[in-house]
Enzyme design. Structure first.
Site, short mmCIF file in Angstrom:
data_model
loop_
_atom_site.label_atom_id
_atom_site.label_comp_id
_atom_site.label_asym_id
_atom_site.label_seq_id
_atom_site.Cartn_x
_atom_site.Cartn_y
_atom_site.Cartn_z
N ASN A 13 1.04 -1.20 0.17
CA ASN A 13 0.16 -0.02 -0.12
C ASN A 13 0.84 1.24 -0.08
O ASN A 13 1.42 1.55 1.02
CB ASN A 13 -0.90 -0.13 1.22
CG ASN A 13 -1.75 0.98 1.46
OD1 ASN A 13 -1.79 2.05 0.46
ND2 ASN A 13 -2.39 1.39 2.46
N LYS A 15 0.07 4.29 -0.42
CA LYS A 15 -0.40 5.36 0.05
C LYS A 15 -0.11 6.80 -0.77
O LYS A 15 -0.30 6.47 -2.01
CB LYS A 15 -0.13 5.56 1.50
CG LYS A 15 -0.09 4.46 2.20
CD LYS A 15 0.02 4.57 3.89
CE LYS A 15 -0.22 3.21 4.77
NZ LYS A 15 -0.18 3.31 6.13
N HIS A 106 -9.66 1.44 4.51
CA HIS A 106 -8.38 1.66 5.10
C HIS A 106 -8.63 2.65 6.47
O HIS A 106 -9.30 3.64 6.51
CB HIS A 106 -7.44 2.06 4.51
CG HIS A 106 -5.87 2.25 5.02
ND1 HIS A 106 -5.48 3.10 5.66
CD2 HIS A 106 -4.89 1.27 4.95
CE1 HIS A 106 -4.26 2.77 6.24
NE2 HIS A 106 -4.02 1.41 5.70
N GLU A 108 -6.88 4.97 7.68
CA GLU A 108 -6.53 6.41 7.23
C GLU A 108 -7.85 7.04 6.81
O GLU A 108 -8.17 8.26 6.97
CB GLU A 108 -5.51 6.79 6.61
CG GLU A 108 -4.19 6.17 7.32
CD GLU A 108 -3.07 5.65 6.46
OE1 GLU A 108 -2.97 5.94 5.33
OE2 GLU A 108 -2.17 5.06 7.29
N GLU A 179 -6.00 -4.90 10.21
CA GLU A 179 -4.93 -3.89 10.50
C GLU A 179 -5.05 -3.05 11.95
O GLU A 179 -6.12 -2.06 11.56
CB GLU A 179 -4.78 -2.79 9.46
CG GLU A 179 -4.39 -3.64 8.07
CD GLU A 179 -3.80 -2.21 7.06
OE1 GLU A 179 -2.61 -2.59 6.65
OE2 GLU A 179 -4.27 -1.14 6.97
N GLY A 185 2.24 2.29 10.57
CA GLY A 185 3.09 3.39 10.35
C GLY A 185 3.70 3.94 11.71
O GLY A 185 4.43 4.77 11.90
N SER A 223 3.03 -2.28 10.30
CA SER A 223 4.47 -2.29 10.45
C SER A 223 5.04 -3.63 10.16
O SER A 223 6.00 -4.17 10.71
CB SER A 223 4.92 -1.82 11.74
OG SER A 223 4.39 -0.45 12.15
P1 PGA Z 1 2.64 0.53 7.57
O1 PGA Z 1 1.29 0.43 6.76
O2 PGA Z 1 3.20 -0.97 7.05
O3 PGA Z 1 3.45 1.49 7.21
O4 PGA Z 1 2.40 0.17 9.37
C1 PGA Z 1 0.23 -0.50 6.82
C2 PGA Z 1 -0.77 0.04 6.10
O5 PGA Z 1 -1.44 1.22 6.43
O6 PGA Z 1 -1.74 -0.62 5.29
#
Ligand code: PGA
Length: 262
Positions: A13, A15, A106, A108, A179, A185, A223
């Site tokens: 992903n 982003k 997601h 976010e 997630e 992140g 992560s």
């Molecule tokens: P990350 O993000 O691996 O940077 O923690 C995962 C995601 O948001 O899909």
């Protein structure tokens, strides 16, 4: 990998990253790595989710890669077909442009962009109707985990999906990504045991909701890095990863995919 017959997915992903030059460099590097040691589609399926404007370009750059790399849209409109919705991209237009996969829900987007349950239900319904395969994200916040309601939150999100998905669509068009929001992140991964424990509950929920529950891939996200991928891949109900930060590096992304392909 576990004894499961589900072929794992490793999905990057991206982003709101990276620049055009950096993404071209990524595709060249990744293709070079795959040329040396390809990953069989029967062992692990690969995908990346670039920004909308780059979907077609990256799709063509990866056409001749030694292992197929699928292209995923990061979002889809809650409105149908074509029409007067400035800035929106519908599920029908995604498929028309050759995109077959989409991320929905997601955290976010749920937190920052107003993707609440009714919006997500509209997006899911239209994506499935258009024939897209959906990677649907679920997960609890740190606060919810500390309150002891993580399981209830996640299972409610799964039930929200079940209210929309028709039985035959579960079979071929649904992938779930767990997630935990506090692990995204942040560099904090859920321990493999914590992740497996939630995946097991999601699996049990899916088994109750659909006859296809045993065959639906449940990916872990939050992560994921080359350092923890093997341990996560060894868990029975973790069928792949949704990778943010680490997917921006072609070598790290490859190592994670390789861990799940073993
Ligand atoms: P990350 O993000 O691996 O940077 O923690 C995962 C995601 O948001 O899909």
């Amino acid at each position: 990998m576990s004894g499961s017959t589900i072929v794992p997915w490793v999905i990057g992903n991206w982003k709101m990253n990276p620049t055009r030059a950096a993404s071209e460099q990524w595709t060249q590097e990744f293709k070079k790595i795959l040329q040396q040691t390809s990953i069989k589609e029967t062992k692990c399926r690969l995908a990346i989710a670039p920004i909308f404007i780059a979907l077609s370009e990256i799709n063509s750059q990866l056409q001749d890669s030694a292992s197929p790399v699928n292209i995923v849209a990061q979002d889809v409109s809650r409105f149908a077909a074509t029409g007067a919705y400035t800035g929106e991209i519908s599920a029908d237009l995604l498929t028309d442009y050759g995109i077959q996969y989409v991320l929905i829900g997601h955290s976010e987007r749920r937190e920052l962009l107003g993707d609440h349950a009714p919006v997500l239900a509209d997006k899911l319904r239209l994506a499935l109707k258009a024939g897209l395969t959906v990677i649907y994200c679920v997960g609890e916040s740190l606060e919810q985990r500390e309150q002891g309601i993580a399981d209830a939150v996640v299972l409610q999100q799964i039930c929200d999906i079940a209210a929309v998905v028709e039985d035959h669509q579960w079979q071929t068009q649904m992938i779930i990504a767990y997630e935990p929001i506090w692990a995204i992140g942040t560099g904090k991964t859920a321990s493999a045991q914590d992740a497996q424990s939630m995946h097991e509950k999601i699996r049990a929920g899916l088994l109750q909701l659909t006859a296809h529950g045993a065959n639906i891939a449940i990916l872990y996200g939050g992560s994921v890095k080359p350092e923890n991928a093997k341990e996560l891949a060894a868990c029975a109900d973790i069928n792949g990863a949704l990778v943010g930060g680490a997917s921006l590096n072609a070598h790290s992304f490859y190592q994670i995919a390789d861990a799940f392909a073993q």
